[in-house]
Design an enzyme around this catalytic site. Structure first.
Site, PDB file in Angstrom:
ATOM      1  N   THR A 156       0.908  -1.192  -0.004  1.00  0.00           N
ATOM      2  CA  THR A 156      -0.086   0.091   0.086  1.00  0.00           C
ATOM      3  C   THR A 156       0.872   1.313   0.047  1.00  0.00           C
ATOM      4  OG1 THR A 156      -1.718  -1.486   1.280  1.00  0.00           O
ATOM      5  CG2 THR A 156      -2.016   1.134   1.240  1.00  0.00           C
ATOM      6  N   ARG A 164       7.422  -2.696   3.051  1.00  0.00           N
ATOM      7  CA  ARG A 164       7.607  -2.784   4.222  1.00  0.00           C
ATOM      8  C   ARG A 164       7.949  -4.397   4.843  1.00  0.00           C
ATOM      9  NH1 ARG A 164       2.940   1.143   6.400  1.00  0.00           N
ATOM     10  NH2 ARG A 164       3.695   2.879   5.098  1.00  0.00           N
ATOM     11  N   SER A 187       6.115   3.401   8.673  1.00  0.00           N
ATOM     12  CA  SER A 187       4.809   4.205   9.458  1.00  0.00           C
ATOM     13  C   SER A 187       4.697   3.891  10.618  1.00  0.00           C
ATOM     14  CB  SER A 187       3.753   3.884   8.224  1.00  0.00           C
ATOM     15  OG  SER A 187       2.787   4.951   8.798  1.00  0.00           O
ATOM     16  N   HIS A 188       3.460   3.333  10.904  1.00  0.00           N
ATOM     17  CA  HIS A 188       2.945   3.058  12.260  1.00  0.00           C
ATOM     18  C   HIS A 188       3.515   1.855  12.939  1.00  0.00           C
ATOM     19  CE1 HIS A 188       0.621   1.346   9.162  1.00  0.00           C
ATOM     20  NE2 HIS A 188       0.136   0.502   9.917  1.00  0.00           N
ATOM     21  N   LYS A 202      10.425   3.641   0.798  1.00  0.00           N
ATOM     22  CA  LYS A 202       9.289   3.952  -0.214  1.00  0.00           C
ATOM     23  C   LYS A 202       9.974   5.104  -1.185  1.00  0.00           C
ATOM     24  CE  LYS A 202       6.065   6.979   1.920  1.00  0.00           C
ATOM     25  NZ  LYS A 202       4.735   7.614   1.660  1.00  0.00           N
ATOM     26  N   ASP A 232       1.949   9.279  14.356  1.00  0.00           N
ATOM     27  CA  ASP A 232       2.614   7.935  14.074  1.00  0.00           C
ATOM     28  C   ASP A 232       3.977   8.010  14.104  1.00  0.00           C
ATOM     29  OD1 ASP A 232       2.606   8.828  11.540  1.00  0.00           O
ATOM     30  OD2 ASP A 232       2.109   7.020  10.735  1.00  0.00           O
ATOM     31  N   ASP A 280       6.030   7.931  11.438  1.00  0.00           N
ATOM     32  CA  ASP A 280       6.653   8.921  10.294  1.00  0.00           C
ATOM     33  C   ASP A 280       5.812  10.230  10.404  1.00  0.00           C
ATOM     34  OD1 ASP A 280       4.364   7.665   9.238  1.00  0.00           O
ATOM     35  OD2 ASP A 280       5.332   7.779   7.209  1.00  0.00           O
ATOM     36  N   ASP A 289       2.807  11.110   9.424  1.00  0.00           N
ATOM     37  CA  ASP A 289       1.653  11.267   8.648  1.00  0.00           C
ATOM     38  C   ASP A 289       0.171  11.107   9.212  1.00  0.00           C
ATOM     39  OD1 ASP A 289       2.011   8.631   8.451  1.00  0.00           O
ATOM     40  OD2 ASP A 289       2.439   8.643   6.104  1.00  0.00           O
ATOM     41  N   ARG A 290       0.182  10.334  10.096  1.00  0.00           N
ATOM     42  CA  ARG A 290      -1.206   9.949  10.695  1.00  0.00           C
ATOM     43  C   ARG A 290      -1.309  10.852  11.895  1.00  0.00           C
ATOM     44  NH1 ARG A 290      -2.603   3.455  10.442  1.00  0.00           N
ATOM     45  NH2 ARG A 290      -1.619   3.171   8.548  1.00  0.00           N
ATOM     46  N   THR A 339      -7.805   2.552  -1.077  1.00  0.00           N
ATOM     47  CA  THR A 339      -6.954   2.698   0.032  1.00  0.00           C
ATOM     48  C   THR A 339      -5.463   2.839  -0.417  1.00  0.00           C
ATOM     49  OG1 THR A 339      -8.292   1.275   1.687  1.00  0.00           O
ATOM     50  CG2 THR A 339      -6.031   1.636   1.937  1.00  0.00           C
ATOM     51  N   GLU A 367      -8.660   9.527   5.252  1.00  0.00           N
ATOM     52  CA  GLU A 367      -8.831   7.828   5.254  1.00  0.00           C
ATOM     53  C   GLU A 367      -9.346   7.741   6.797  1.00  0.00           C
ATOM     54  OE1 GLU A 367      -6.114   5.524   2.363  1.00  0.00           O
ATOM     55  OE2 GLU A 367      -4.826   7.199   3.318  1.00  0.00           O
ATOM     56  N   GLU A 368     -10.037   6.704   6.786  1.00  0.00           N
ATOM     57  CA  GLU A 368     -10.245   6.115   7.761  1.00  0.00           C
ATOM     58  C   GLU A 368      -8.982   5.578   8.728  1.00  0.00           C
ATOM     59  OE1 GLU A 368      -9.479   2.586   8.426  1.00  0.00           O
ATOM     60  OE2 GLU A 368      -8.896   2.493   6.659  1.00  0.00           O
ATOM     61  N   SER A 369      -8.096   5.402   8.176  1.00  0.00           N
ATOM     62  CA  SER A 369      -6.817   4.833   8.744  1.00  0.00           C
ATOM     63  C   SER A 369      -6.010   6.017   9.528  1.00  0.00           C
ATOM     64  CB  SER A 369      -5.913   4.047   7.810  1.00  0.00           C
ATOM     65  OG  SER A 369      -5.519   4.960   6.643  1.00  0.00           O
ATOM     66  N   LYS A 408      -0.340  12.508   3.386  1.00  0.00           N
ATOM     67  CA  LYS A 408      -1.037  12.765   4.755  1.00  0.00           C
ATOM     68  C   LYS A 408      -0.270  13.542   5.847  1.00  0.00           C
ATOM     69  CE  LYS A 408      -1.380   8.154   6.360  1.00  0.00           C
ATOM     70  NZ  LYS A 408      -0.930   7.143   5.383  1.00  0.00           N
ATOM     71  N   ARG A 419      -9.043  -6.536   7.510  1.00  0.00           N
ATOM     72  CA  ARG A 419      -9.986  -5.351   7.802  1.00  0.00           C
ATOM     73  C   ARG A 419     -11.357  -5.518   7.637  1.00  0.00           C
ATOM     74  NH1 ARG A 419      -5.484  -2.400   9.551  1.00  0.00           N
ATOM     75  NH2 ARG A 419      -3.698  -1.799   8.195  1.00  0.00           N
TER      76      ARG A 419
HETATM   77  C1  G16 Z   1      -0.715   3.512   4.411  1.00  0.00           C
HETATM   78  C2  G16 Z   1      -1.265   4.232   3.177  1.00  0.00           C
HETATM   79  C3  G16 Z   1      -2.704   4.758   3.772  1.00  0.00           C
HETATM   80  C4  G16 Z   1      -3.393   3.419   4.050  1.00  0.00           C
HETATM   81  C5  G16 Z   1      -2.717   2.816   5.123  1.00  0.00           C
HETATM   82  C6  G16 Z   1      -3.323   1.567   5.588  1.00  0.00           C
HETATM   83  O1  G16 Z   1      -0.475   4.423   5.527  1.00  0.00           O
HETATM   84  O2  G16 Z   1      -0.591   5.424   2.815  1.00  0.00           O
HETATM   85  O3  G16 Z   1      -3.280   5.219   2.531  1.00  0.00           O
HETATM   86  O4  G16 Z   1      -4.777   3.793   4.490  1.00  0.00           O
HETATM   87  O5  G16 Z   1      -1.324   2.271   4.825  1.00  0.00           O
HETATM   88  O6  G16 Z   1      -3.100   0.545   4.454  1.00  0.00           O
HETATM   89  P1  G16 Z   1      -3.655  -1.013   4.675  1.00  0.00           P
HETATM   90  O7  G16 Z   1      -5.181  -1.073   5.077  1.00  0.00           O
HETATM   91  O8  G16 Z   1      -3.466  -1.508   3.259  1.00  0.00           O
HETATM   92  O9  G16 Z   1      -2.762  -1.434   5.935  1.00  0.00           O
HETATM   93  P2  G16 Z   1       0.886   4.602   6.260  1.00  0.00           P
HETATM   94  O10 G16 Z   1       0.543   5.770   7.453  1.00  0.00           O
HETATM   95  O11 G16 Z   1       1.023   3.290   6.967  1.00  0.00           O
HETATM   96  O12 G16 Z   1       1.669   5.038   5.415  1.00  0.00           O
END
Ligand code: G16
Length: 543
Positions: free
Chosen positions: A18, A22, A113-114, A126, A277, A279, A281-282, A344, A363-365, A376, A496
């Site tokens: 996504t 990772r 990220s998270h 990335k 989070d 990095d 962005d969240r 997503t 996004e919901e995430s 983000k 999910r």
């Molecule tokens: C990344 C993407 C987001 C996505 C999230 C969750 O966020 O940039 O657009 O919503 O992963 O993705 P998944 O549901 O596939 O785990 P981040 O903050 O991890 O870079």
């Protein structure tokens, strides 16, 4: 210093997910793993010669070593310059800003990220393109293809570059400019928000707690909230980025940011709480005893963005990922602006932002952002909330309540089943997918199914098509559930389940979320058999 060409061969498992690649850190530490992937990136973008890149990350374990490899490979392949955050640190939104500000050819972001960090946890890498955003699928597909045919990479033999000192040095024929990771980003925030008004807010006794979760936003939040806006020292907690995030799981949701939740729901809670989070962005936003779901946050920000100077002229449109609740759509309809539903992944917002079709995305995430960068941006969302609170002179709880009165409430929750055996997760998804065509018109748990499909997206700007983006089952009353597998996990499969139910009001706006969603949850289990197939009693994370 000499350039060496090293023979290598393809390594399994280098398919970007996504958001980049990772993996477990030890996987990245395997011989040639990083070099192969970096070479694949450089090959996929047509080489490094004459180009300028940005480099940084969230400081997680193994980042210093990877930064040096990237520098030596860029130098070996003729790059003109790499702009690096001091000590190889940059939040993801700050990296996006530096790519744009300096008009570079893109950037490398080292982060998972998270996901937790450390030798036994996760690492990620990335590439972002020149617009500052994550590489689109056309580029990630090319990167993956290159990983499968690679036979050699080129790297400079050289000592490590000192990334601790701000200033410019050279590596081979390439300039390495080490910059302060925070200042340009903080300056950008000053152009978007009413800093004098925010200073007055804090001076008036407004209390806030920002939990940086020992990750990258600590220095950014400290500079902006405590130094530039005058919030009392101690407003930012867990503010020093650590290679293992101090053992924390830097995912700002109620489960992992439980320390913040305890404070915000405890006695003497501050007026406003937020977490970010790994990095940066969240974001998660919490009022006094009030949790704000990310979908609601996007809708509230879309409805009120004009209160901040950077958006005073209004917003052109709003985009959300498909599993995100439709709350923002209701705002877009009321304002008569564009609304978009994407798969997503932040990369899908890039074209819409570049084309000026949308100003806000979310996004919901726990991701929200705007056209100021192409990622983000956690701290940006927090500052926009603060600006709205300062303008409206009210509480988070009141803002949510009045929003629901105006637009109705999209009850929303996500249930995650982490680290499932891959075959079981696939069995759940494939089993439901096989039944999709037969479902419309049937009834489950007393609810009539109106439509059932596997979401496919046609980008309205470049016409590219992305299929298999999540199974969605919509009921006659507009309630729905969505099932998809995460593309960011590193262990087994994360399934999910996204749940949504709309209540127009004026009654029924104050229900417990899980209670409100109970019929949809029951229907999802009955159709998808998640608990039955996985053998789990329930989800690991509920947002
Ligand atoms: C990344 C993407 C987001 C996505 C999230 C969750 O966020 O940039 O657009 O919503 O992963 O993705 P998944 O549901 O596939 O785990 P981040 O903050 O991890 O870079």
């Amino acid at each position: 210093m000499s350039i060496v060409t090293v023979a290598t061969s393809p390594i399994e498992g280098q398919k970007p997910g996504t958001s980049g690649l990772r993996k477990k850190t030890r996987g990245f530490m395997a011989p040639h793993f990083v070099e192969n992937f970096v070479q694949a990136i450089l090959d996929a973008i047509g080489g490094a010669a004459g180009k300028t890149f940005v480099l940084g990350g969230d400081g997680r374990y193994f980042s210093p070593q990877v930064a040096q490899v990237i520098l030596r490979m860029c130098a070996a392949q003729g790059a003109k310059k790499v702009i690096v955050g001091q000590n190889a640190l940059l939040s993801t939104p700050a990296a996006s800003h530096l790519i744009r500000l300096n008009k570079t050819d893109g950037g490398f972001i080292m982060s998972a990220s998270h996901n937790p960090g450390g030798i036994d946890e996760d690492f990620g890498l990335k590439f972002n393109i020149a617009n500052g955003g994550p590489a689109p699928e056309s580029v990630t597909d090319a990167i993956y293809a290159a990983t499968k045919t690679i036979s050699e990479y080129r790297i400079l033999e050289a000592h490590d570059v000192d990334l601790g000192a701000i200033g410019t040095t050279t590596l081979g024929g390439m300039a390495v400019e080490v910059v302060d990771p925070v200042s340009d980003y903080a300056n950008l925030m000053e152009t978007l928000f009413d800093f004098p008004k925010l200073r007055a807010l804090f001076a008036g006794g407004f209390r806030m707690r920002f939990d940086a979760m020992c990750a990258i936003t600590g220095p950014y939040a400290t500079e902006i909230l405590e130094r530039r806006l005058g919030a009392p020292e101690g407003t930012v907690v867990n503010g020093t980025p650590l290679p293992d995030f101090g053992g924390m799981h830097p995912d700002p949701n109620p489960t992992w940011a439980h320390e913040l939740m305890d404070v915000m729901f405890g006695p003497d809670a501050p007026d406003f709480g937020a977490a970010s989070d790994g990095d940066g962005d969240r974001n998660m936003v919490v009022g006094k005893k009030t949790y704000v779901s990310p979908s609601d946050s996007l809708a509230v920000l879309a409805a009120n963005a004009h209160l901040a100077p950077g958006y005073a002229g209004g917003i052109s449109g709003v985009a959300r990922s498909m599993p995100t609740s439709a709350a923002a759509d209701l705002v877009a309809d009321a304002k008569g602006i564009g609304k978009y539903e994407t798969p997503t992944g932040w990369k899908f917002f890039g074209n819409l932002l570049d084309a000026g079709r949308v100003t806000l995305c979310g996004e919901e995430s726990f991701g929200t952002g705007s056209s100021h960068v192409r990622e983000k941006d956690g701290l940006w969302a927090v500052l926009l909330w603060l600006n709205i609170l300062a303008e409206r002179q009210t509480t988070v709880a009141e803002i949510l309540k009045s929003h629901w009165q105006d637009f109705g409430r999209n009850y929303y929750s996500r249930h995650d089943y982490d680290a499932l055996p891959v075959d079981k997760a696939n069995a759940i998804v494939d089993g439901l997918r096989a039944r999709l065509a037969d479902l419309p018109g049937t009834e489950v748990e007393g609810m009539q199914i109106a439509s059932a499909d596997d979401f496919a997206y046609t980008d309205p700007v470049d016409g590219s098509v992305s299929k298999l983006q999540g199974l969605r089952i919509v009921f006659a009353d507009g309630s729905r559930f969505v099932i998809r597998l995460s593309g960011t996990g590193t262990e087994g499969a994360t399934l999910r389940l996204y749940l949504e139910r709309y209540v127009a009001g004026p009654g029924g706006l104050g229900l417990d979320v899980q209670d409100a969603l109970a019929p949809v949850i029951a229907a999802a289990e009955s159709l998808a058999c998640i608990k039955a197939t996985s053998g789990r009693d329930g989800p690991d994370v509920i947002t």
